[in-house]
Scaffold this motif. Structure first.
Motif, short mmCIF file in Angstrom:
data_model
loop_
_atom_site.label_atom_id
_atom_site.label_comp_id
_atom_site.label_asym_id
_atom_site.label_seq_id
_atom_site.Cartn_x
_atom_site.Cartn_y
_atom_site.Cartn_z
N GLU A 1 0.82 -1.21 0.00
CA GLU A 1 0.00 0.00 0.00
C GLU A 1 0.86 1.26 0.00
OE1 GLU A 1 -4.15 1.42 2.18
OE2 GLU A 1 -3.07 -0.37 2.87
N ASP B 1 1.69 1.56 -7.33
CA ASP B 1 0.83 2.47 -8.09
C ASP B 1 -0.47 1.78 -8.52
OD1 ASP B 1 2.88 4.56 -8.19
OD2 ASP B 1 3.93 3.20 -9.55
N ARG B 2 -0.34 0.55 -8.99
CA ARG B 2 -1.51 -0.21 -9.43
C ARG B 2 -1.39 -1.62 -8.88
NH1 ARG B 2 -2.82 -1.12 -14.95
NH2 ARG B 2 -0.59 -1.31 -15.39
N SER C 1 -5.77 1.10 -10.37
CA SER C 1 -4.84 1.89 -9.57
C SER C 1 -5.21 1.75 -8.10
CB SER C 1 -4.90 3.37 -9.98
OG SER C 1 -6.08 3.98 -9.50
N LEU C 2 -4.24 1.99 -7.23
CA LEU C 2 -4.49 1.84 -5.80
C LEU C 2 -5.61 2.77 -5.35
CD1 LEU C 2 -3.61 0.46 -3.20
CD2 LEU C 2 -1.92 2.27 -2.89
N ASP C 3 -5.61 4.01 -5.84
CA ASP C 3 -6.65 4.96 -5.45
C ASP C 3 -8.03 4.48 -5.89
OD1 ASP C 3 -4.88 6.64 -4.22
OD2 ASP C 3 -4.69 8.02 -5.92
N GLU C 4 -8.12 3.95 -7.11
CA GLU C 4 -9.41 3.49 -7.62
C GLU C 4 -9.90 2.26 -6.86
OE1 GLU C 4 -9.12 4.89 -12.29
OE2 GLU C 4 -8.02 3.14 -11.62
N LYS D 1 -9.13 1.46 -3.76
CA LYS D 1 -9.54 1.88 -2.41
C LYS D 1 -10.91 2.56 -2.46
CE LYS D 1 -7.00 2.54 0.92
NZ LYS D 1 -6.79 1.87 2.24
N THR D 2 -11.13 3.38 -3.48
CA THR D 2 -12.43 4.06 -3.61
C THR D 2 -13.55 3.07 -3.86
OG1 THR D 2 -11.38 6.06 -4.47
CG2 THR D 2 -13.71 5.79 -4.92
N ARG E 1 -10.44 4.84 5.50
CA ARG E 1 -10.94 3.72 4.72
C ARG E 1 -10.30 2.43 5.23
NH1 ARG E 1 -13.86 4.96 0.22
NH2 ARG E 1 -13.72 7.08 -0.58
N HIS F 1 -8.86 0.54 -14.27
CA HIS F 1 -7.92 1.50 -14.84
C HIS F 1 -7.17 0.81 -15.98
CE1 HIS F 1 -5.02 4.74 -15.07
NE2 HIS F 1 -4.03 3.90 -14.91
#
Length: 307
Positions: free
Chosen positions: A194, A198-199, A213-216, A218-219, A283, A306
Motif C-alpha cells: 500500500e 501504483d496499481r 490503480s491503488l486509489d481506484e 480503495k475508492t 478507509r 484502470h
C-alpha cells in the motif's frame, strides 16, 4: 505511459487442474505494479510464465511488443533465495552480471555502490555462507538490479527483513521506478504494498478479481470505518444509520460503514449521548480488502478499473 510488459489471456493447467484462467494485465514504464492473492491463487505460476521457466497453454507474454523476451533486460528476485554459499560476494555478483552481458568494470562500480548503500561495506570478499539471512537477501536483491533491467520482478522482496532494511528496499524500489524501470511486485505484506505500489492486480483461483490503480481500488472496495474510543453500548452503535457492522473491544469500537457514505454528513447523525474520547475516520486497509478476497467476501470479477 508505455507498456513494458503485457500479459494477454494467460491460461495454464497442470494435469486436470487449471491454475490460470485467461488473466490479462500490463506493467508500464516507471510504475510499481503489485500482483496479489492468497496462496494458491496463481501468482507464482504467472511469474514463471513471464520468466520463461514454463510456458502457457494459451495467451501471450509480450515485452515491448515482442513475444521474445530478452532475458538480459529482466531482473528477477525469486521467493526462494538461492545463491552459491561458498562464493565471495563480489565474485557471485560479477558472475551473475556476466550472464546478463553487463560490462565487468561497470558492474564492479555498481556493486561497490550498492554494497555501501545496503550497509554491506567491506563484505565484497566475504563468502555468502558467512553472511546473515538478511545480508544474503540484500546481495540477491543487488544481483536482480545490477544490470539495470527495464523490467524488474520481485517475489516477496521484504520477507525476512528488519524494518530498517525494509525501508531501504522500499526507497530503492521507488527510486528505480522513478528512473523508468517497470516493476512487478508480489508480496503478502499489504502495508508495504500500500505504501509503494501504483496499481495492483488481485487474483483468486487463477482469475482476476480486482485490477486498477491503488486509489481506484480503495475508492471502489475500501468503505469508510470510524473508530471511537470510549465506553458505548453495542446496540447504540449498531442503531446508527449507515453502519454495516460494529467490532468492539473494551472501550474501542470500530464502525464499518456502508458504501458511498459521505463522512461530513454522517458525523451529523451521531447521537449526542455517545461517549467519545477519540474519533478517527479512514478507509479500510488493503490488508482488509485482501482478507475479504481470501475469505470469499469479494469473489466475482470486478473488471478493469484502470487501463
Amino acid at each position: 505511459m508505455e507498456n513494458v510488459l503485457s500479459i494477454q489471456g494467460l491460461e495454464k493447467s497442470f494435469k486436470d487442474k487449471q491454475v490460470l484462467k485467461g488473466i490479462s494485465f500490463e506493467v508500464k514504464k516507471g510504475e510499481i505494479m503489485a500482483i496479489l492473492g492468497p496462496n494458491g491463487a496463481g501468482k507464482s505460476t504467472t511469474i514463471r510464465n513471464i520468466m520463461g521457466i514454463m510456458y502457457p497453454d494459451e495467451g501471450k507474454v509480450i515485452f515491448h511488443n515482442h513475444t521474445d523476451i530478452p532475458r538480459h533486460k529482466i531482473g528477477y528476485l525469486p521467493e526462494e533465495r538461492g545463491l552459491y554459499k561458498n562464493v565471495k560476494v563480489m565474485d557471485m555478483l560479477l558472475y551473475l552480471a556476466d550472464l546478463k552481458d553487463y560490462p565487468k568494470e561497470k558492474a564492479k562500480e555498481r556493486i561497490m555502490y550498492y554494497l555501501d548503500k545496503f550497509d554491506l561495506n567491506g563484505k565484497e570478499n566475504t563468502n555468502l555462507e558467512e553472511l546473515s539471512k538478511g545480508m544474503n537477501q540484500k546481495v540477491q536483491f543487488i544481483s536482480s538490479i545490477l544490470h539495470e533491467p527495464e523490467l524488474l520482478i520481485l517475489d516477496e522482496p521484504f520477507s525476512g527483513l528488519d524494518p530498517v532494511s525494509q525501508d531501504v528496499f522500499k526507497d530503492e524500489i521507488r527510486n528505480l521506478a522513478n528512473k523508468g524501470t517497470a516493476i512487478l511486485l508480489s508480496s503478502h505484506q499489504m502495508n508495504l504494498v500500500e505504501e509503494i505500489c501504483d496499481r495492483l492486480f488481485m487474483m483468486q483461483e487463477g482469475q482476476k478479481i480486482i485490477y486498477g490503480s491503488l486509489d481506484e481500488v480503495k475508492t471502489e472496495y475500501a468503505n469508510f470505518k470510524c473508530t471511537i474510543r470510549g465506553k458505548n453500548k453495542l446496540d447504540d452503535l449498531k442503531a446508527i444509520s449507515e453502519v454495516q457492522r460494529v467490532e468492539q473491544s473494551e472501550d474501542v469500537s470500530v464502525l464499518y460503514l456502508e458504501k458511498d457514505v459521505v463522512p461530513i454528513q454522517w458525523f451529523k447523525t451521531l447521537p449526542d449521548h455517545l461517549n467519545i474520547h477519540e474519533l478517527t475516520m479512514d478507509r479500510i486497509s488493503l490488508h482488509e480488502i485482501f482478507v475479504d478476497i481470501a475469505s470469499g467476501k469479494i469473489n466475482q470479477e470486478a473488471g478493469e478499473l484502470h487501463a
